[in-house]
Each structure stands twice: as C-alpha cells, then as structure tokens.
Design a protein around this motif. Structure first.
Motif, mmCIF file in Angstrom:
data_model
loop_
_atom_site.group_PDB
_atom_site.id
_atom_site.type_symbol
_atom_site.label_atom_id
_atom_site.label_comp_id
_atom_site.label_asym_id
_atom_site.label_seq_id
_atom_site.Cartn_x
_atom_site.Cartn_y
_atom_site.Cartn_z
ATOM 1 N N UNK A 127 13.445 0.679 9.724
ATOM 2 C CA UNK A 127 14.203 0.863 10.974
ATOM 3 C C UNK A 127 14.614 2.318 11.162
ATOM 4 N N UNK A 128 15.038 2.946 10.077
ATOM 5 C CA UNK A 128 15.552 4.308 10.187
ATOM 6 C C UNK A 128 14.534 5.371 9.763
ATOM 7 N N UNK A 129 13.255 4.965 9.679
ATOM 8 C CA UNK A 129 12.152 5.898 9.436
ATOM 9 C C UNK A 129 12.380 6.741 8.178
ATOM 10 N N UNK A 130 12.612 6.044 7.078
ATOM 11 C CA UNK A 130 12.846 6.704 5.792
ATOM 12 C C UNK A 130 11.735 6.327 4.825
ATOM 13 N N UNK A 131 11.115 7.314 4.226
ATOM 14 C CA UNK A 131 10.046 7.074 3.260
ATOM 15 C C UNK A 131 10.620 6.423 2.008
ATOM 16 N N UNK A 132 9.885 5.444 1.446
ATOM 17 C CA UNK A 132 10.418 4.645 0.338
ATOM 18 C C UNK A 132 9.343 4.430 -0.719
ATOM 19 N N UNK A 133 9.714 4.673 -1.979
ATOM 20 C CA UNK A 133 8.851 4.393 -3.126
ATOM 21 C C UNK A 133 9.462 3.276 -3.965
ATOM 22 N N UNK A 134 8.679 2.224 -4.161
ATOM 23 C CA UNK A 134 9.082 1.087 -5.001
ATOM 24 C C UNK A 134 8.281 1.182 -6.295
ATOM 25 N N UNK A 135 8.971 1.444 -7.409
ATOM 26 C CA UNK A 135 8.293 1.803 -8.657
ATOM 27 C C UNK A 135 8.405 0.715 -9.716
ATOM 28 N N UNK A 136 8.107 -0.511 -9.317
ATOM 29 C CA UNK A 136 8.301 -1.659 -10.202
ATOM 30 C C UNK A 136 7.068 -2.549 -10.214
ATOM 31 N N UNK A 148 5.467 3.072 -0.587
ATOM 32 C CA UNK A 148 4.409 3.256 -1.580
ATOM 33 C C UNK A 148 4.853 2.574 -2.866
ATOM 34 N N UNK A 149 3.945 1.799 -3.480
ATOM 35 C CA UNK A 149 4.254 0.999 -4.666
ATOM 36 C C UNK A 149 3.471 1.537 -5.857
ATOM 37 N N UNK A 150 4.170 1.947 -6.915
ATOM 38 C CA UNK A 150 3.493 2.549 -8.063
ATOM 39 C C UNK A 150 3.371 1.619 -9.259
ATOM 40 N N UNK A 151 4.021 0.453 -9.220
ATOM 41 C CA UNK A 151 3.908 -0.490 -10.328
ATOM 42 C C UNK A 151 2.669 -1.356 -10.207
ATOM 43 N N UNK A 152 2.360 -2.081 -11.274
ATOM 44 C CA UNK A 152 1.185 -2.948 -11.275
ATOM 45 C C UNK A 152 1.450 -4.252 -10.527
ATOM 46 N N UNK A 153 0.370 -4.914 -10.124
ATOM 47 C CA UNK A 153 0.417 -6.214 -9.462
ATOM 48 C C UNK A 153 -0.347 -7.224 -10.329
ATOM 49 N N UNK A 154 -0.281 -8.521 -10.009
ATOM 50 C CA UNK A 154 -0.958 -9.519 -10.846
ATOM 51 C C UNK A 154 -2.443 -9.259 -11.066
ATOM 52 N N UNK A 155 -3.133 -8.708 -10.065
ATOM 53 C CA UNK A 155 -4.562 -8.430 -10.232
ATOM 54 C C UNK A 155 -4.810 -7.386 -11.312
ATOM 55 N N UNK A 156 -3.784 -6.605 -11.631
ATOM 56 C CA UNK A 156 -3.924 -5.564 -12.646
ATOM 57 C C UNK A 156 -3.385 -5.979 -14.020
ATOM 58 N N UNK A 157 -2.637 -7.086 -14.075
ATOM 59 C CA UNK A 157 -2.004 -7.483 -15.343
ATOM 60 C C UNK A 157 -2.205 -8.958 -15.682
ATOM 61 N N UNK A 158 -1.725 -9.859 -14.803
ATOM 62 C CA UNK A 158 -1.848 -11.300 -15.069
ATOM 63 C C UNK A 158 -3.309 -11.692 -15.218
ATOM 64 N N UNK A 159 -4.181 -11.010 -14.492
ATOM 65 C CA UNK A 159 -5.615 -11.308 -14.571
ATOM 66 C C UNK A 159 -6.182 -11.024 -15.958
#
Length: 415
Positions: A127-136, A148-159
C-alpha cells in the motif's frame, strides 16, 4: 558485542522508550560519516516464542550492514538500521510496519519470520510502496512485485528430505506440523512427495505455536507405528516434542526428518542424545564448505563473540537479503523502489554463504544451492548437495515479468 539476557532486556526497554528510533547503527566508514544515511527497516522477533530465531537474524543483518559500511556504504552514504522488536506479535508487526513506511520512511524493510507475520505486513508495504525482503525459509507461493524472498521453499528442501527418508527408512510416515499456513502447506508438500515416492502418510496432526505437551501425540505415533516422522513444527515451544520423543525412548525406534529443525539453535541447546540422527535440508549450514560460508561464520563470530548461537539458513538468508538489496542499489544508482526492483530483476548474482546465488527475475526468489544434513554430535554433517536449486513450486504459479502488478500469495496445488 555479545549480549547477556540482562543486557538484552535493557536493550528492549530502551527500544520501547525511544519509540523505534534507529536502535542499531553499525560501524560506518569514516569518509561516509557526513553523508545522509540510507535507512533500512528491520522487523524481527527479539523476544517471544520466536525470539531464538529472530535474535541471530538481527545479528546477521547488523553484520551485513557493517560489511556494507566498511566498504564505503552505498552511493557514498552509510546504511543505518531502524530496528523494532516485534515480540512474536502480529499487532506489533503491523504497527511497526506502518511506522517504518510512513514515519521512518525507510528505503527497504528486511524482516518477518513466520508466514503469518509476512502476510500481516506485506499488504502494508504494498500500500505504501515500500520495498520488502523476506529472508526466511517458507512454504512458497508469494508473488508480489514489491517483495523479494531469499529463503528456500519446499521445492528446494522438502523435495530432498522426503526421498531420503523413503529410501533409507521405509514407506510409512506420520506428519506433525505447526497449525498455521506454513505448517499446513508444508504438510501438503510432504504428503505430495511421499505419495510420488510410493509412500503412505498414516496421519497428520497440527499444533498451535503455544503447545508444549506432546505426550498424547507420541502415544498416537507409537500406535500408528510409522517408519519415520516428518516434522514442520515451529518455534521454541515445539522443541518440547524432540525432548519428549527421546525421553519416551522413541528416538532409537522411529527416525525424524524436519523442514525446520535447526533454525533455533537446537543443536546447541539440546543434548546430542536428543538431536543425533535428525535429518533436515536448508540453503545453508555452518558446516557448508566454501569461502563465502567460512567468511560469514568467521565474521559473525568476530563481531558478536563466543556466545553467538549456532547459525542457520535464517541467518545466511538475512545476510544475503541485505547483500542482494545492496547490489540492486549499486546497479540502479539510486534507492528508489522501482529502479531497485528493475535492477534486481536483471538476474543479479552474489557470492554468499550458501555459494553462488541468483535472483530469479520471474519469481523474486533465489536460485541457490540446497543441502541435506544429519545431526551428529552437536554439528550438521552434510549428506548431499543440490547445486543451483530453483524455486520450482513458486515458479509454477508466479511470473512477475509477465504480470508485474501481481501482489498475492498462491496456495500451490499439490494434489
């Protein structure tokens, strides 16, 4: 630089008294002192049930800021962190997110631990046009131009976790998961990969984050008699399961693999008699070889001292989140949001703790190495490496090049 519990309480009280002003300013190169700082917002739990994870994430962010400032800052300006303790409270996450965007006017926000916290603040930053990095490390599916997301997802780990368990332990599993979107979606991925590998999920149980007693569940697992247990349990309270599992004599009978275990200093806070043999998969471990990994571990130890907890992917991803943003600013020549997004979408690559890491333009997730490891005598013994693992789950539903105005989380169909 290490903090005793008493010192940390004082630090948090000071933070409350200051109302969230810049609470942690890293060392700044002398020639950049006179320049106006670039403010970076940080929202992480330093207390509450997820404080064990959030504290080293903040330290990794502080270390990254120090590295940037020691190299002269960005665009001739120092980086200044504006940090709030969200205390594992969604109300505080939303309150501080608005303050960072509207009052502090930060150039970017780094933070959030649980998916619930991310989804509480992501609409605010949109809403307020702020860049956000989620690092989990998380369940995947976020598709938003401003994040932008820098942590792994299931395709990279659970698989990788599930095939290892099916090959080495048997075909029947029992899933125990945290009762919120991360646990529910990850359990679905675990079920998908189990079935694809010819296995069977006997039962899936979900637990709120405040649950500490698992005795009834352990009895149910004993009766079900699976070949192994899969666990996306989250947070300090859920660590009780592993202690109770070992105390019940089950550790030597039914092995456990987890998509989360190791993100909260477990190998240092629990005895090897509890942790030995547990399997996990992440984008980084302290035992990953390579110059970037060693430099990160050594730099953190030098800055924060011997009381630094065992580091995890949460911390390497927090460091890499800062470094990706910094590279985007350098390439853009400005901290302006859209220009930095465009720069990051050019396929920027960094050499981080996890190795060579590349920002995927279409998903705003990172293509990087993944690792599978076993807990052995209080350390992570790397069992296998999966180079340049893509976020294939999110890529199946997200293309921000074709749809740049997308701003949602997809629940990926895993049936």
């Amino acid at each position: 630089m290490s903090q005793s519990p008493g010192t940390r309480r004082g630090f948090l009280k000071l933070g409350a008294a200051l109302g969230g002003t810049a609470l942690s300013t890293p060392f700044i190169a002398r020639h950049a002192l006179a320049a106006e700082p670039i403010k970076v917002g940080v929202l992480l739990d330093q207390s509450g049930p997820l404080g064990l994870s959030g504290q080293p994430m903040l330290q990794a962010t502080q270390y990254a800021a120090k590295v940037i400032n020691d190299q002269g800052g960005l665009l001739g300006r120092p980086v200044q962190l504006v940090t709030y303790d969200t205390q594992s409270s969604m109300q505080l996450y939303t309150q501080y997110a608005q303050q960072l965007a509207l009052k502090d006017k930060v150039a970017v926000v780094q933070g959030g631990i649980t998916s619930a916290s991310r989804e509480a603040i992501r609409p605010i930053f949109d809403r307020f046009k702020t860049l956000y990095f989620y690092n989990t490390q998380y369940e995947g599916g976020v598709c938003d131009r401003d994040i932008f997301c820098t942590g792994t997802t299931p395709a990279q780990t659970v698989s990788h976790i599930v095939p290892y368990a099916l090959k080495n332990w048997g075909k029947k599993t029992y899933i125990i998961a945290a009762d919120y979107n991360y646990g529910h979606i990850t359990a679905k991925w675990m079920t998908k990969y189990t079935r694809e590998g010819g296995g069977q999920v006997l039962e899936t149980d979900f637990f709120p984050l405040d649950v500490t007693d698992f005795s009834a569940t352990i009895s149910k697992i004993q009766q079900a008699s699976p070949d192994f247990v899969l666990s996306p349990l989250v947070g300090a309270n859920h660590l009780g399961f592993y202690r109770q599992w070992a105390a019940a004599g089950m550790k030597s009978k039914i092995p456990v693999a987890s998509s989360v275990f190791g993100l909260s200093n477990e190998l240092k806070s629990m005895a090897p008699s509890v942790t030995d043999g547990i399997i996990s998969a992440f984008g980084w471990y302290p035992t990953v070889p390579g110059a970037g990994s060693t430099s990160f571990s050594d730099g953190m130890a030098k800055m924060f001292g011997p009381n630094l907890p065992m580091l995890s992917e949460l911390d390497s991803a927090s460091y890499e989140g800062m470094m990706f943003w910094a590279e985007g600013v350098k390439k853009a020549g400005t901290v302006e949001r859209l220009a930095v997004i465009k720069a990051l979408e050019s396929g920027i690559t960094i050499d981080g703790p996890s190795g060579k890491a590349t920002m995927d333009p279409a998903t705003h997730h990172v293509i990087h190495n993944a690792y599978l490891a076993k807990a052995v005598a209080g350390e992570w013994a790397i069992q296998d490496t999966y180079p340049a693992s893509p976020p294939a789950d999110t890529a199946a539903v997200c293309d921000l090049i074709k749809n740049p105005r997308m701003d949602k989380q997809f629940i990926v169909n895993v049936d």
